[in-house]
Design a protein around this motif. Structure first.
Motif, PDB file in Angstrom:
ATOM      1  N   GLU A 205      -6.932  -2.399  -6.737  1.00 54.98           N
ATOM      2  CA  GLU A 205      -8.513  -2.541  -6.307  1.00 54.98           C
ATOM      3  C   GLU A 205      -9.051  -2.860  -7.846  1.00 54.98           C
ATOM      4  O   GLU A 205      -9.541  -4.031  -7.414  1.00 54.98           O
ATOM      5  CB  GLU A 205      -8.952  -1.437  -5.559  1.00 54.98           C
TER       6      GLU A 205
ATOM      7  N   HIS B 285      -3.558   1.451  -3.513  1.00 50.68           N
ATOM      8  CA  HIS B 285      -4.360   0.490  -3.327  1.00 50.68           C
ATOM      9  C   HIS B 285      -5.841   0.183  -3.631  1.00 50.68           C
ATOM     10  O   HIS B 285      -6.118  -0.068  -4.596  1.00 50.68           O
ATOM     11  CB  HIS B 285      -4.572   0.280  -1.793  1.00 50.68           C
ATOM     12  N   LYS B 286      -5.594   1.472  -5.036  1.00 50.85           N
ATOM     13  CA  LYS B 286      -7.295   1.829  -5.569  1.00 50.85           C
ATOM     14  C   LYS B 286      -7.108   0.922  -6.681  1.00 50.85           C
ATOM     15  O   LYS B 286      -7.799   0.328  -7.587  1.00 50.85           O
ATOM     16  CB  LYS B 286      -7.372   3.231  -4.811  1.00 50.85           C
TER      17      LYS B 286
ATOM     18  N   ARG C 206       0.601  -1.208  -0.065  1.00 45.31           N
ATOM     19  CA  ARG C 206       0.187   0.369   0.108  1.00 45.31           C
ATOM     20  C   ARG C 206       0.968   1.634   0.017  1.00 45.31           C
ATOM     21  O   ARG C 206       1.041   2.185   0.679  1.00 45.31           O
ATOM     22  CB  ARG C 206      -0.885  -0.059   1.145  1.00 45.31           C
TER      23      ARG C 206
ATOM     24  N   ASP D 193       1.758   5.307  13.247  1.00 41.28           N
ATOM     25  CA  ASP D 193       1.151   4.453  12.078  1.00 41.28           C
ATOM     26  C   ASP D 193       1.199   3.491  12.005  1.00 41.28           C
ATOM     27  O   ASP D 193       0.849   2.477  12.991  1.00 41.28           O
ATOM     28  CB  ASP D 193       3.080   3.556  11.482  1.00 41.28           C
TER      29      ASP D 193
ATOM     30  N   ASP E  39       4.473 -11.474   8.728  1.00 42.00           N
ATOM     31  CA  ASP E  39       3.228 -11.797   9.388  1.00 42.00           C
ATOM     32  C   ASP E  39       2.168 -12.419   8.160  1.00 42.00           C
ATOM     33  O   ASP E  39       1.670 -13.034   7.366  1.00 42.00           O
ATOM     34  CB  ASP E  39       2.334 -11.248  10.482  1.00 42.00           C
TER      35      ASP E  39
ATOM     36  N   GLY F 243      -1.035  -9.924  12.656  1.00 41.14           N
ATOM     37  CA  GLY F 243       0.105  -9.068  12.717  1.00 41.14           C
ATOM     38  C   GLY F 243       0.027  -7.533  12.987  1.00 41.14           C
ATOM     39  O   GLY F 243       1.176  -6.755  13.401  1.00 41.14           O
ATOM     40  N   SER F 244      -1.695  -7.156  12.291  1.00 42.33           N
ATOM     41  CA  SER F 244      -1.474  -6.281  12.286  1.00 42.33           C
ATOM     42  C   SER F 244      -1.732  -5.081  13.671  1.00 42.33           C
ATOM     43  O   SER F 244      -1.271  -4.583  14.339  1.00 42.33           O
ATOM     44  CB  SER F 244      -3.165  -5.639  11.452  1.00 42.33           C
TER      45      SER F 244
ATOM     46  N   THR G  12      -7.182   8.269   1.942  1.00 40.38           N
ATOM     47  CA  THR G  12      -6.381   7.806   1.332  1.00 40.38           C
ATOM     48  C   THR G  12      -6.064   6.301   2.038  1.00 40.38           C
ATOM     49  O   THR G  12      -4.981   6.156   1.665  1.00 40.38           O
ATOM     50  CB  THR G  12      -5.096   8.745   2.516  1.00 40.38           C
ATOM     51  N   THR G  13      -6.999   5.996   2.948  1.00 41.22           N
ATOM     52  CA  THR G  13      -6.606   4.310   3.716  1.00 41.22           C
ATOM     53  C   THR G  13      -7.412   2.734   2.433  1.00 41.22           C
ATOM     54  O   THR G  13      -7.586   2.228   2.986  1.00 41.22           O
ATOM     55  CB  THR G  13      -6.749   4.386   4.968  1.00 41.22           C
ATOM     56  N   GLY G  14      -8.424   4.083   2.641  1.00 42.56           N
ATOM     57  CA  GLY G  14      -9.640   2.971   2.269  1.00 42.56           C
ATOM     58  C   GLY G  14      -9.752   2.312   0.734  1.00 42.56           C
ATOM     59  O   GLY G  14      -9.753   2.582   0.512  1.00 42.56           O
ATOM     60  N   SER G  15     -10.328   1.517   0.530  1.00 36.27           N
ATOM     61  CA  SER G  15     -11.209   0.827  -0.578  1.00 36.27           C
ATOM     62  C   SER G  15     -11.682   1.871  -1.255  1.00 36.27           C
ATOM     63  O   SER G  15     -12.605   2.356  -0.233  1.00 36.27           O
ATOM     64  CB  SER G  15     -11.358  -0.199  -0.623  1.00 36.27           C
TER      65      SER G  15
ATOM     66  N   PHE H   9       0.989  -5.208  15.828  1.00 37.36           N
ATOM     67  CA  PHE H   9       2.095  -4.137  14.853  1.00 37.36           C
ATOM     68  C   PHE H   9       1.716  -2.904  16.318  1.00 37.36           C
ATOM     69  O   PHE H   9       1.706  -2.101  16.324  1.00 37.36           O
ATOM     70  CB  PHE H   9       1.681  -4.080  13.542  1.00 37.36           C
TER      71      PHE H   9
ATOM     72  N   SER I 241       1.163  -4.065   3.904  1.00 34.91           N
ATOM     73  CA  SER I 241       1.389  -2.568   4.561  1.00 34.91           C
ATOM     74  C   SER I 241       2.170  -2.410   3.859  1.00 34.91           C
ATOM     75  O   SER I 241       3.423  -3.287   3.937  1.00 34.91           O
ATOM     76  CB  SER I 241       1.118  -3.209   6.083  1.00 34.91           C
TER      77      SER I 241
ATOM     78  N   LEU J 153       5.686  -7.193  11.351  1.00 38.67           N
ATOM     79  CA  LEU J 153       4.828  -7.250  10.456  1.00 38.67           C
ATOM     80  C   LEU J 153       4.306  -7.621   8.725  1.00 38.67           C
ATOM     81  O   LEU J 153       3.351  -8.534   8.632  1.00 38.67           O
ATOM     82  CB  LEU J 153       4.049  -5.387  10.538  1.00 38.67           C
TER      83      LEU J 153
ATOM     84  N   ASP K  41      -1.640   6.815  -0.963  1.00 39.42           N
ATOM     85  CA  ASP K  41      -2.993   6.891  -0.564  1.00 39.42           C
ATOM     86  C   ASP K  41      -3.508   6.249  -2.460  1.00 39.42           C
ATOM     87  O   ASP K  41      -4.256   6.219  -2.069  1.00 39.42           O
ATOM     88  CB  ASP K  41      -2.940   8.493  -1.086  1.00 39.42           C
TER      89      ASP K  41
ATOM     90  N   PRO L 239      -2.153   0.112  10.400  1.00 43.33           N
ATOM     91  CA  PRO L 239      -2.035  -0.791   9.448  1.00 43.33           C
ATOM     92  C   PRO L 239      -4.103  -0.881   9.177  1.00 43.33           C
ATOM     93  O   PRO L 239      -3.803  -0.267  10.449  1.00 43.33           O
ATOM     94  CB  PRO L 239      -1.704  -2.319   9.677  1.00 43.33           C
ATOM     95  N   ARG L 240      -3.970  -1.172   7.974  1.00 44.48           N
ATOM     96  CA  ARG L 240      -5.537  -1.339   7.946  1.00 44.48           C
ATOM     97  C   ARG L 240      -6.505  -2.298   7.631  1.00 44.48           C
ATOM     98  O   ARG L 240      -7.388  -2.317   7.941  1.00 44.48           O
ATOM     99  CB  ARG L 240      -5.723  -0.206   6.035  1.00 44.48           C
ATOM    100  N   ARG L 241      -5.163  -3.260   7.335  1.00 48.89           N
ATOM    101  CA  ARG L 241      -6.020  -5.064   7.676  1.00 48.89           C
ATOM    102  C   ARG L 241      -5.990  -5.134   8.786  1.00 48.89           C
ATOM    103  O   ARG L 241      -4.888  -5.142   8.898  1.00 48.89           O
ATOM    104  CB  ARG L 241      -5.681  -5.803   6.167  1.00 48.89           C
TER     105      ARG L 241
ATOM    106  N   ASN M 264       0.841   8.170  10.163  1.00 49.78           N
ATOM    107  CA  ASN M 264       0.728   7.690   8.628  1.00 49.78           C
ATOM    108  C   ASN M 264      -0.556   7.551   7.870  1.00 49.78           C
ATOM    109  O   ASN M 264      -1.201   6.583   7.559  1.00 49.78           O
ATOM    110  CB  ASN M 264       2.309   6.740   8.442  1.00 49.78           C
TER     111      ASN M 264
ATOM    112  N   SER N  96      -5.610  -7.999  10.783  1.00 50.93           N
ATOM    113  CA  SER N  96      -5.477  -9.706  11.034  1.00 50.93           C
ATOM    114  C   SER N  96      -4.310  -9.748  12.127  1.00 50.93           C
ATOM    115  O   SER N  96      -4.237  -8.429  13.035  1.00 50.93           O
ATOM    116  CB  SER N  96      -3.785  -9.749   9.991  1.00 50.93           C
TER     117      SER N  96
END
Lengths: 414, 346
Positions: free
Chosen positions: A128, A124-125, A118, B98, A175, B106-107, B265-268, B110, A142, A172, A121, B100-102, B73, B104
């Motif tokens: 997608e 990821h889009k 990712r 910072d 994983d 591991g996230s 900026t972070t979401g789909s 973190f 990540s 991270l 900004d 992470p978005r997913r 971030n 899991s």
């Protein structure tokens, strides 16, 4: 003496790549899985699972070099998506919408997997969108911020990567690489053999060692013995085959050929009086540009990031292959773009190669460019900043004129 | 700012759990910059092709009387700002959060490191490392603010609304800079009187660092009843987590992080479209507006999905993109003239 024919290693690499692409495309069209992976994704996992992959940025460079960039961006715009955002990353998405006779090399077969980290900004889009194409699924990793960010990383990163990137960041990504492995295994039925992965990492390290030796030769050589436009494919094509015996041999072949040309006293331009560094991505749509200043200005581009980062950025040694692989990718882009890691590295490379001036192509997704420029200027190296995407000809018009003015006004002959 | 009121930590971006900052005894002071200012040339050069508001954030930070700075971030612009501040030498301690978005394992591990490091950083600034009790006290105060924010949202969703969008946004931005009890008072005082019936607007696109765009829309006869950006209803404000121990509280904060409104900026694009549709429907919006700053690229990628999702409810999405500093009032006013001519359907 001047030798005009191209480097054998560059010709061999591009020939191999075309044959590989044709072979891989045929297999993918016959039903074999194919992955589209960003440059910073952990390719070695795909290799260990015997899943061929095309690197998004490499495919962008082919699209751009084959002048299919504008049509690809127009195809993106026709979807209602922006054509002025991350063009270098998005070109393959647009090219996928072109008729096969308009796409380079007959076009990319539909990938089964699209894999990226990712970055920024928008990456990821873009990925997608790939995941919405029939038959393609996306996996995103990540991208964490560069904390810590030491100067002088190139001396320690191969072994002391926890100190360079931070253990938590590496954990991270490790994983997530395991998750990716399981995700791929579910879809292909192929499990990861850690011994196979370790062997791939070892071959990749051997390749990086050859690249280090080649970079050292070129830093010392006066005048430049081989054109940078040959060094780039001779390094980058094997980079995308990293972890194979062929890639190691290709890196060794480049090294030996460079050494031989130095021994023979070859010169790209015997009257070389200005040595230039090109910072940023390649200007694929106008590769002749790199040779355009030789006759009038005796100016030769002696450096690009491709060999240099291949020499300093990829080598990683460690007992746990998964964590070692994570350490290779967790901050690869940061080394190129995040100050002070990037700025100190470019200054080190400029001094080592004895450059008289720098052309710095500042893309829209590269932070810290002004600090890179400042670090070089502090070392007494004049810098011309060009702003724009290397993949969008609209942004790089007039480049040659600007470089010529820069040479006249700011780069004295050495 | 700090005189007599304890340490202040400047916050950039929307990924900082205020509860941890508050539990350290510091005031989290969100710095958002300005829509209209061009940004200092030196900062713009250092930041490169980033959302120009980041340059105004940098200017505001330079002038702010803060004892530490925490940067999220949560966008490329903010991450660049962190790198530049670090490289140029911040005059006060500087820290990156910072997330992470997913979701899991591991996230989550973190994130635990991230929140622990944030607590350690804040404790270094204030001399008081958050503990279970101070985290609990901060959660209680922040939860009370969250309840006032919910009441504010209800006032905005009323027919007719009982708070204008500009009032709500100004109150929300102000609440990000004061202790929770004062913030709750500010939110409680926002609006309260019926606003004449107008076309109801849901806002999406870029974050709004100030209320100028809202004011311009509302001056032209519209009313902003909801938004999904990170300086309005999407802000990490009034969100808290209660736990019996530090570990448990941190785990609940991690849950809260993954439950928040996805940022552009972070979401789909798909997540953004679902969120936009859901919030616009909940607020009874007649129309949606996306204002997108020049060089703030991610909202451009959301537009197609958002337009399709909103169309399913009969809501049109109007877009002004590549809005440069100095253009927002003019661009919004031109759009508002067109929108005001439409019919208020609800």
């Amino acid at each position: 003496m001047t030798r005009s024919p191209r480097l054998d290693s560059a010709v061999a690499a591009t020939t191999y790549q075309k044959e590989w692409f044709a072979r891989t495309s045929a297999a993918a069209r016959a039903g074999a899985p194919l992955a589209l992976a960003n440059a910073d994704a952990p390719h070695e996992i795909l290799r260990a699972l015997d899943i061929p992959y095309v690197v998004n940025q490499w495919w962008s460079s082919i699209i751009s070099a084959k002048r299919a960039g504008p049509a690809s961006l127009a195809a993106v715009a026709a979807l209602g998506l922006p054509d002025d955002s991350r063009q270098y990353d998005v070109l393959p998405l647009g090219a996928q919408l072109l008729p096969s006779d308009e796409a380079p090399w007959g076009g990319l077969p539909e990938p089964r997997f699209a894999i990226a980290e990712r970055g920024g900004d928008v990456t990821h889009k873009i990925f997608e969108q790939w995941g919405r194409r029939p038959g393609t699924e996306t996996f995103l990793l990540s991208r964490t911020g560069a904390v810590p960010a030491p100067e002088g990383w190139w001396d320690i990163v191969a072994d002391e990567w926890d100190a360079v990137f931070g253990a938590e960041r590496i954990d991270l990504l490790r994983d997530e690489i395991v998750e990716l492995t399981h995700w791929l295994a579910e879809r292909t039925g192929r499990g990861l053999d850690l011994a196979v992965l370790a062997g791939i990492l070892d071959l990749a390290n051997q390749q990086a060692e050859w690249n280090r030796r080649t970079r050292a030769l070129l830093a010392q050589a006066r005048p430049l013995p081989v054109p940078v436009t040959d060094v780039i494919p001779a390094v980058m094509v094997p980079q995308w085959h990293r972890g194979t015996a062929w890639a190691v041999q290709a890196a060794e072949r480049l090294h030996d050929e460079v050494a031989a040309r130095i021994d023979a006293g070859d010169a790209v331009h015997p009257r070389e009086r200005r040595r230039l560094m090109w910072i940023g991505r390649g200007l694929w749509s106008d590769l002749d540009m790199y040779r355009a200043f030789q006759d009038e200005f005796d100016a030769v581009f002696v450096w690009s990031m491709y060999l240099a980062i291949a020499a300093d950025g990829y080598l990683r040694r460690g007992p746990d292959p998964l964590r070692t692989l994570a350490a290779r990718f967790v901050g690869l882009t940061d080394l190129l773009y995040v100050p002070p890691m990037s700025s100190s590295w470019y200054a080190k490379e400029a001094l080592a190669h004895g450059v008289d001036g720098v052309v710095h192509l500042v893309a829209d997704d590269t932070p810290g460019s002004a600090l890179i420029t400042a670090a070089l200027e502090e070392q007494g190296v004049p810098v011309l900043e060009l702003r724009g995407s290397n993949a969008d000809p609209r942004a790089t018009g007039g480049v040659r004129e600007r470089i010529a003015s820069f040479l006249r006004e700011r780069v004295p002959v050495s | 700012m700090t005189a007599g009121s304890g340490p202040v930590i400047g916050i950039v971006g929307n990924d900082v759990p205020r509860q941890i900052v508050l539990a350290s005894g510091a005031l989290p002071f969100r710095i958002t910059g300005l829509w209209e200012a061009p940004g200092d040339r030196a900062w713009l050069d250092l930041l490169g092709a980033a959302d120009p508001v980041a340059a105004t954030v940098a200017e505001e930070l330079s002038d702010a009387d803060v004892d530490g700075i925490v940067v999220s971030n949560d966008s490329e612009a903010h991450l660049r700002l962190f790198y530049v501040l670090r490289a140029t030498g911040s005059r006060v301690p500087l820290h990156l959060v910072d997330l992470p978005r997913r979701d899991s394992a591991g996230s989550r591990r973190f994130l635990r490191h991230q929140f622990t490091a944030l607590a350690r950083f804040c404790g270094g600034v204030t001399g008081r490392t958050p503990d279970a009790q101070s985290l609990h006290d901060a959660a209680v105060a922040e939860a009370a603010l969250g309840e006032e924010l919910e009441r504010l949202r209800a006032r905005r969703r009323a027919h007719p609304p009982r708070c204008s969008g500009a009032q709500a946004l100004e109150a929300t931005l102000a609440a990000m800079r004061v202790p929770p009890p004062v913030a709750a008072d500010i939110i409680r005082a926002a609006g309260g009187e019926d606003v004449p019936a107008r076309r109801r607007v849901h806002m999406t696109g870029s974050d709004h660092p100030d209320a100028r765009a809202y004011a311009a829309l509302e001056a032209a006869g519209l009313i902003v009843v909801s938004e999904d950006h990170g300086t309005g209803d999407g802000a990490w404000l009034g969100v808290s987590a209660a736990g019996g121990s530090v570990t448990e509280t941190v785990d609940r904060l991690i849950d809260a992080h993954f439950a928040r409104i996805p940022a552009s900026t972070t979401g789909s694009g798909a997540d953004r479209a679902r969120t936009t549709r859901s919030l616009a429907a909940a607020s009874g919006a007649d129309v949606a507006v996306s204002l997108i700053r020049d060089l703030d690229e991610s909202p451009l990628w959301d537009v197609v999905d958002q337009r399709d999702a909103l169309a399913a409810d009969g809501i049109e999405l109007h877009v002004a993109d590549h809005v440069r500093p100095g253009e927002v009032v003019g661009r919004v006013s031109a759009m508002a003239a067109e929108l005001s001519a439409g019919r208020a359907s609800r």
